[in-house]
Design a protein around this motif. Structure first.
Motif, PDB file in Angstrom:
ATOM      1  N   ALA A   9       0.829  -1.211   0.000  1.00 32.86           N
ATOM      2  CA  ALA A   9       0.000   0.000   0.000  1.00 32.86           C
ATOM      3  C   ALA A   9       0.863   1.262   0.000  1.00 32.86           C
ATOM      4  O   ALA A   9       0.346   2.371   0.105  1.00 32.86           O
ATOM      5  N   GLY A  10       2.161   1.084  -0.101  1.00 33.39           N
ATOM      6  CA  GLY A  10       3.061   2.242  -0.129  1.00 33.39           C
ATOM      7  C   GLY A  10       3.155   2.841  -1.520  1.00 33.39           C
ATOM      8  O   GLY A  10       2.447   2.427  -2.450  1.00 33.39           O
ATOM      9  N   PHE A  11       4.056   3.775  -1.658  1.00 27.68           N
ATOM     10  CA  PHE A  11       4.209   4.496  -2.929  1.00 27.68           C
ATOM     11  C   PHE A  11       4.618   3.545  -4.066  1.00 27.68           C
ATOM     12  O   PHE A  11       3.879   3.366  -5.049  1.00 27.68           O
ATOM     13  N   ILE A  12       5.744   2.898  -3.920  1.00 31.88           N
ATOM     14  CA  ILE A  12       6.192   1.996  -4.995  1.00 31.88           C
ATOM     15  C   ILE A  12       5.355   0.714  -4.987  1.00 31.88           C
ATOM     16  O   ILE A  12       4.950   0.214  -6.045  1.00 31.88           O
ATOM     17  N   GLY A  13       5.055   0.209  -3.786  1.00 33.67           N
ATOM     18  CA  GLY A  13       4.297  -1.037  -3.676  1.00 33.67           C
ATOM     19  C   GLY A  13       2.954  -0.964  -4.385  1.00 33.67           C
ATOM     20  O   GLY A  13       2.560  -1.898  -5.094  1.00 33.67           O
ATOM     21  N   SER A  14       2.243   0.141  -4.207  1.00 35.23           N
ATOM     22  CA  SER A  14       0.907   0.240  -4.817  1.00 35.23           C
ATOM     23  C   SER A  14       1.007   0.347  -6.336  1.00 35.23           C
ATOM     24  O   SER A  14       0.173  -0.190  -7.062  1.00 35.23           O
ATOM     25  N   ASN A  15       2.046   1.005  -6.822  1.00 32.40           N
ATOM     26  CA  ASN A  15       2.238   1.060  -8.279  1.00 32.40           C
ATOM     27  C   ASN A  15       2.581  -0.329  -8.826  1.00 32.40           C
ATOM     28  O   ASN A  15       2.133  -0.699  -9.917  1.00 32.40           O
ATOM     29  N   ASP A  31       0.496  -5.057   4.289  1.00 32.53           N
ATOM     30  CA  ASP A  31       0.939  -3.734   4.753  1.00 32.53           C
ATOM     31  C   ASP A  31       0.458  -3.533   6.186  1.00 32.53           C
ATOM     32  O   ASP A  31      -0.603  -4.029   6.559  1.00 32.53           O
ATOM     33  N   ASP A  32       1.237  -2.827   6.976  1.00 36.23           N
ATOM     34  CA  ASP A  32       0.747  -2.488   8.325  1.00 36.23           C
ATOM     35  C   ASP A  32       0.187  -1.063   8.365  1.00 36.23           C
ATOM     36  O   ASP A  32      -0.219  -0.580   9.415  1.00 36.23           O
ATOM     37  N   PHE A  33       0.209  -0.403   7.211  1.00 32.77           N
ATOM     38  CA  PHE A  33      -0.341   0.951   7.061  1.00 32.77           C
ATOM     39  C   PHE A  33       0.316   1.954   8.004  1.00 32.77           C
ATOM     40  O   PHE A  33      -0.302   2.934   8.401  1.00 32.77           O
ATOM     41  N   SER A  34       1.585   1.723   8.328  1.00 30.78           N
ATOM     42  CA  SER A  34       2.302   2.720   9.127  1.00 30.78           C
ATOM     43  C   SER A  34       2.758   3.868   8.233  1.00 30.78           C
ATOM     44  O   SER A  34       2.766   5.017   8.649  1.00 30.78           O
ATOM     45  N   SER A  35       3.162   3.556   7.003  1.00 24.83           N
ATOM     46  CA  SER A  35       3.410   4.645   6.043  1.00 24.83           C
ATOM     47  C   SER A  35       2.618   4.421   4.753  1.00 24.83           C
ATOM     48  O   SER A  35       2.434   5.346   3.979  1.00 24.83           O
ATOM     49  N   ASP A  39      -5.912   4.392   0.524  1.00 24.78           N
ATOM     50  CA  ASP A  39      -6.364   5.028  -0.722  1.00 24.78           C
ATOM     51  C   ASP A  39      -5.497   4.647  -1.919  1.00 24.78           C
ATOM     52  O   ASP A  39      -5.938   4.696  -3.056  1.00 24.78           O
ATOM     53  N   ASN A  40      -4.233   4.287  -1.663  1.00 23.36           N
ATOM     54  CA  ASN A  40      -3.346   3.903  -2.775  1.00 23.36           C
ATOM     55  C   ASN A  40      -3.824   2.647  -3.494  1.00 23.36           C
ATOM     56  O   ASN A  40      -3.492   2.438  -4.663  1.00 23.36           O
ATOM     57  N   VAL A  41      -4.554   1.791  -2.760  1.00 24.31           N
ATOM     58  CA  VAL A  41      -4.931   0.487  -3.348  1.00 24.31           C
ATOM     59  C   VAL A  41      -6.432   0.251  -3.359  1.00 24.31           C
ATOM     60  O   VAL A  41      -6.890  -0.795  -3.820  1.00 24.31           O
ATOM     61  N   ARG A  42      -7.189   1.244  -2.872  1.00 29.94           N
ATOM     62  CA  ARG A  42      -8.639   1.039  -2.781  1.00 29.94           C
ATOM     63  C   ARG A  42      -9.231   0.634  -4.132  1.00 29.94           C
ATOM     64  O   ARG A  42     -10.071  -0.255  -4.213  1.00 29.94           O
ATOM     65  N   HIS A  43      -8.750   1.294  -5.204  1.00 35.82           N
ATOM     66  CA  HIS A  43      -9.308   0.999  -6.529  1.00 35.82           C
ATOM     67  C   HIS A  43      -9.038  -0.444  -6.953  1.00 35.82           C
ATOM     68  O   HIS A  43      -9.777  -1.006  -7.757  1.00 35.82           O
TER      69      HIS A  43
END
Ligand code: UDP
Length: 318
Positions: A9-15, A31-35, A39-43
């Motif tokens: 769910a991070g910047f590079i991970g979600s891409n 992901d632990d959603f610490s950073s 919203d990065n992966v909701r879609h």
């Protein structure tokens, strides 16, 4: 393939998750959603091939069912993020990496890890080649990230040698693009959010230090190439277009159409003076080369930031 992406769910991970879903793979985003940000992966949750598993991989990593590949990206990665959470950064680089390697081992899966140009520290040779050993201060504040990644590389090679895991090490150079957090404190996100808000751009030090900025789509292409190969690496992925921080500030102002002033701040300790990847190995192995130049990449990133609701313009000083 069924791919586990840690830090998905991070910047590079979600891409990366997005591209894997687009090409038809099944993806478990851990992901632990610490950073990372939901919203990065909701879609992606609309796809039946995509699932999210909330886990702190430093404490353990459990994934039901067979796994074909593990892309281990989980870690705080911007300097303000890892300086704020030094112990967690060391934990995910060490115990988190071990847990991700164990998952790959149990499944006979391909394993790739996103290491970093930070393993070169303040580089002694230029541009940086995979054979360079690095010049890192092991006890400075930045060491929590640099040394965690160096340990993670060592652990990865040990798993390859002793347990036969099909591992691949990727060394990621400065990457920017859509889904960077506005408040992650990196130079590109800071400059764009500041310029969009008409605020002064925060230059650390003299601004003469250099970085080489790679657009995230290009980097993801490199990650996919590594994922689909048996190449052990390390392999550098980055864009060798080297710029000073001052040049970047000028470019961002031009693209945003802002005549924002610049404001000088103290240079963070151990901030590398030059950085530029030698990408000839990635070219030889995969025919890989970045396609998105800095101007085009900054245009896309600026458009994305401008479309976000209420960007957080707080520049986080180290
Ligand atoms: N930097 C800057 N202003 C900022 C943020 C960063 O001048 O608002 C500088 C920072 O000191 C470094 C370069 O820009 O020399 C890249 O910093 P970033 O945090 O993006 O990445 P890294 O230091 O990990 O390469």
């Amino acid at each position: 393939m069924r791919v586990v992406v840690t830090g998905g769910a991070g910047f590079i991970g979600s891409n990366l998750c997005e591209r894997l879903i687009e090409r038809g793979d099944e993806v478990v985003c851990v992901d632990d959603f610490s950073s990372g940000v939901l919203d990065n992966v909701r879609h992606l949750t609309e796809s039946p091939r995509f699932s999210i598993s909330r886990q702190d991989i430093s404490a353990g990593l459990t994934v039901d069912g067979h796994v074909d590949a593990v892309a281990h990206l989980a870690s705080p990665a911007s300097p303000p993020d890892y300086l704020r959470r030094p112990l967690e950064t060391l934990a995910v680089g060490s115990r988190g990496t071990e847990n991700a390697l164990e998952l790959a081992f149990r499944n006979g899966a391909r394993f790739i890890i996103s290491s970093t140009s930070e393993v070169y520290g303040d580089p002694l040779a230029h541009p940086q080649r995979e054979s360079d050993w690095g010049n890192v201060n092991p006890i400075g504040p930045r060491s929590v990230y640099d040394e965690a990644k160096r340990y993670a590389e060592a652990l990865t090679m040990a798993y390859r040698r002793t347990k036969g895991v099909n591992t691949g090490i990727v060394r990621v150079f400065n990457t920017y693009g859509v889904r960077m957090r506005a408040d992650d404190g990196r130079v590109v996100s800071n400059f764009i959010t500041q310029a969009l808000a008409g605020k002064a751009l925060s230059i650390y030090g003299s601004g003469e230090q250099t970085r080489s900025f790679c657009y995230v789509d290009d980097l993801v292409g490199g990650l996919l190439a590594m994922l689909g190969s048996d190449e052990p690496g390390p392999v550098n992925f980055g864009n060798p277009e080297e710029r000073t921080v001052t040049e970047l500030a000028d470019l961002v102002c031009r693209i945003v159409g802002s005549d924002a002033a610049v404001e000088y701040h103290a240079l963070p300790q151990d901030d590398p003076t030059r950085r530029c990847p030698d990408i000839s190995l990635a070219g030889r192995l995969f025919g890989w080369a970045p396609r998105v130049g800095i101007e085009e990449g900054l245009r896309r990133t600026t458009a994305w930031f401008a479309a976000q609701p209420e960007p957080d313009t707080a520049a986080q000083l180290c």
